[in-house]
Design an enzyme around this catalytic site. Structure first.
Site, PDB file in Angstrom:
ATOM      1  N   ASP A 173       0.844  -1.196   0.000  1.00 11.75           N
ATOM      2  CA  ASP A 173       0.000   0.000   0.000  1.00 11.75           C
ATOM      3  C   ASP A 173       0.882   1.251   0.000  1.00 11.75           C
ATOM      4  O   ASP A 173       0.637   2.224  -0.720  1.00 11.75           O
ATOM      5  CB  ASP A 173      -0.892  -0.038   1.255  1.00 11.75           C
ATOM      6  CG  ASP A 173      -2.182   0.753   1.097  1.00 11.75           C
ATOM      7  OD1 ASP A 173      -2.558   1.065  -0.057  1.00 11.75           O
ATOM      8  OD2 ASP A 173      -2.825   1.034   2.121  1.00 11.75           O
ATOM      9  N   HIS A 256      -4.557   2.674  -7.051  1.00 15.65           N
ATOM     10  CA  HIS A 256      -5.730   2.366  -6.220  1.00 15.65           C
ATOM     11  C   HIS A 256      -6.987   2.122  -7.053  1.00 15.65           C
ATOM     12  O   HIS A 256      -7.845   1.338  -6.660  1.00 15.65           O
ATOM     13  CB  HIS A 256      -5.963   3.447  -5.162  1.00 15.65           C
ATOM     14  CG  HIS A 256      -5.236   3.162  -3.883  1.00 15.65           C
ATOM     15  ND1 HIS A 256      -3.889   3.386  -3.744  1.00 15.65           N
ATOM     16  CD2 HIS A 256      -5.642   2.601  -2.707  1.00 15.65           C
ATOM     17  CE1 HIS A 256      -3.508   3.002  -2.526  1.00 15.65           C
ATOM     18  NE2 HIS A 256      -4.557   2.523  -1.879  1.00 15.65           N
ATOM     19  N   HIS A 259      -6.758  -1.380  -8.117  1.00 17.13           N
ATOM     20  CA  HIS A 259      -7.136  -2.219  -6.972  1.00 17.13           C
ATOM     21  C   HIS A 259      -8.657  -2.353  -6.907  1.00 17.13           C
ATOM     22  O   HIS A 259      -9.202  -3.442  -6.745  1.00 17.13           O
ATOM     23  CB  HIS A 259      -6.607  -1.623  -5.663  1.00 17.13           C
ATOM     24  CG  HIS A 259      -7.338  -2.126  -4.465  1.00 17.13           C
ATOM     25  ND1 HIS A 259      -8.502  -1.538  -4.006  1.00 17.13           N
ATOM     26  CD2 HIS A 259      -7.116  -3.197  -3.663  1.00 17.13           C
ATOM     27  CE1 HIS A 259      -8.950  -2.234  -2.970  1.00 17.13           C
ATOM     28  NE2 HIS A 259      -8.124  -3.232  -2.740  1.00 17.13           N
ATOM     29  N   HIS A 273      -5.603  -5.836   0.585  1.00 15.08           N
ATOM     30  CA  HIS A 273      -5.640  -4.545  -0.123  1.00 15.08           C
ATOM     31  C   HIS A 273      -4.262  -4.178  -0.684  1.00 15.08           C
ATOM     32  O   HIS A 273      -4.109  -3.931  -1.875  1.00 15.08           O
ATOM     33  CB  HIS A 273      -6.148  -3.481   0.865  1.00 15.08           C
ATOM     34  CG  HIS A 273      -6.043  -2.078   0.377  1.00 15.08           C
ATOM     35  ND1 HIS A 273      -7.003  -1.493  -0.423  1.00 15.08           N
ATOM     36  CD2 HIS A 273      -5.085  -1.124   0.562  1.00 15.08           C
ATOM     37  CE1 HIS A 273      -6.638  -0.246  -0.695  1.00 15.08           C
ATOM     38  NE2 HIS A 273      -5.485   0.001  -0.111  1.00 15.08           N
TER      39      HIS A 273
HETATM   40 ZN   LIG Z   1      -4.566   1.904   0.079  1.00 17.78          ZN
END
Ligand SMILES: [Zn+2]
Length: 373
Positions: A173, A256, A259, A273
């Site tokens: 992340d 993101h 994602h 994540h």
């Molecule tokens: Zn994130």
């Protein structure tokens, strides 16, 4: 255009920080009862300490066991608990989903919120953003609170006991933070707060990236041996504070969004994540045609800490072009941060970049394997 930077009211990190939680609540002027939202493992580890230290400060604590998903249903349940017990603060102790749900519930009641992450698996703790999923775990929306948490308290002894996979995912992340903030800044796009980035946010995002490169591998080895080391401390800070401030005040971009698109594939649900974001960062670098030095730096970092570098690493070994097209469409939904890249994107480019990133990841791994052999 205004420059906007936001941060939690206070950030505390260190071994045994949990013991300071009630004192901090008193400092913030809180009294009466606090609602603690948590899950089985942190409850087992920390409940006795919470009860003892809260009592010493004359505070009550009600514990609610989190239902497992940061969904609107769960947010409503937490809100009801807080109302039933007339609490003056809501505390989340657990992973990112607990903290997201707690933040959204506190926002609805306009109550102060405290985040006590028990893993360094994502940059959720410091931010104003709550990611909401359907009860089945598919990304639904992002909710913005009016303020950042009043306190983020990180007990590194607790983080050290968490599964290593979380620490690695947190690095995934955090890996995207600099590249996403940089894309926003180059494109002149807005950060999460609707303002332009500050120099401070840019520097924090950059420091996040260099900290990962310098300390990531050592921190992981130390954590594997159960050592609270300076490298481990710095990585917890990179994953939690630097990545949190960097993404919120620097802005998000393609990684993101990709994602979010990936979460529509049920095969990716077993992956965290940050693991999917790491692959998203690779796709972003390919789309941005970043030079090979940066790409190899990122690939070798991912390899050194065991972050995903290929589609197979996130459960998508058999991804078809048609499925990739669907992911690309979701990545390019109007509200997505993919539009913060400094150039327009279409779904074909994204599909190509997904397969190109996969090819680069596989080539790097097989090169590393042949060197190893
Ligand atoms: Zn994130």
């Amino acid at each position: 255009m205004l420059n906007i930077f936001s941060a939690p009211g206070r950030y505390i990190q260190g071994a045994d920080a949990t013991a300071y939680l009630p004192k901090e609540l008193k400092r913030l002027g809180m009294s009466g009862c606090a609602l603690m939202v948590t899950s089985a493992t942190p409850r087992r580890q920390l409940e006795a300490l919470w009860r003892e230290t809260f009592l010493l400060q004359g505070l009550n604590i009600e514990i609610y066991d989190f239902g497992g998903e940061s969904s609107l249903d769960e947010v409503a349940k937490i809100k009801r608990q807080a109302e039933d017990h007339k609490v003056s603060v809501i505390i989340g102790a657990g992973g990112g989903k607990i903290l997201d749900a707690v933040r959204a519930s506190a926002e609805r009641l306009n109550l102060p919120v405290i985040c006590c992450p028990t893993t360094a698996a994502s940059d959720a703790p410091c931010s104003t953003v709550s990611v909401i999923y359907t009860p089945q775990g598919v990304f639904e929306s992002c909710l913005l609170s009016r303020r950042n948490p009043d306190l983020v308290l990180v007990d590194t002894k607790v983080i050290l006991k968490a599964p290593l996979r979380g620490l690695i995912a947190g690095m995934g992340d955090a890996l995207a933070t600099y590249f996403e903030a940089d894309a926003c800044s180059r494109a002149g796009k807005l950060n999460i707060l609707g303002g332009s980035s500050t120099l401070c946010a840019q520097m924090i995002a950059q420091l996040c990236y260099t900290t990962l490169l310098e300390d990531g591998k050592t921190a992981l080895e130390d954590a594997r041996r159960g050592l609270l080391s300076p490298s481990f401390d710095r990585i917890v800070e990179a994953n939690t504070l630097m990545s949190g401030l960097g993404f919120e005040s620097g802005g998000l971009a393609l990684a993101h969004s990709l994602h979010n698109g990936l979460t529509a594939m049920k095969e990716t649900h077993a992956f965290m994540h940050g693991e999917k974001v790491a692959f998203g960062a690779l796709v972003q670098l390919i789309l941005e045609a970043r030079d090979n030095n940066i790409l190899s730096e990122v690939l070798s970092f991912c390899f050194s800490v065991g972050l995903p570098m290929t589609l197979a690493d996130i459960g998508l070994a058999k991804l078809t072009r048609e499925q990739a097209e669907n992911i690309a469409q979701l990545t390019l939904a109007p509200h997505e941060s993919a539009h913060n890249e400094p150039f327009p994107l279409n779904s074909k480019q994204i599909v190509d970049a997904i397969f190109a990133a996969d090819a680069q990841g596989r080539a790097f791994k097989s090169g590393a394997a042949s060197v190893g052999a």
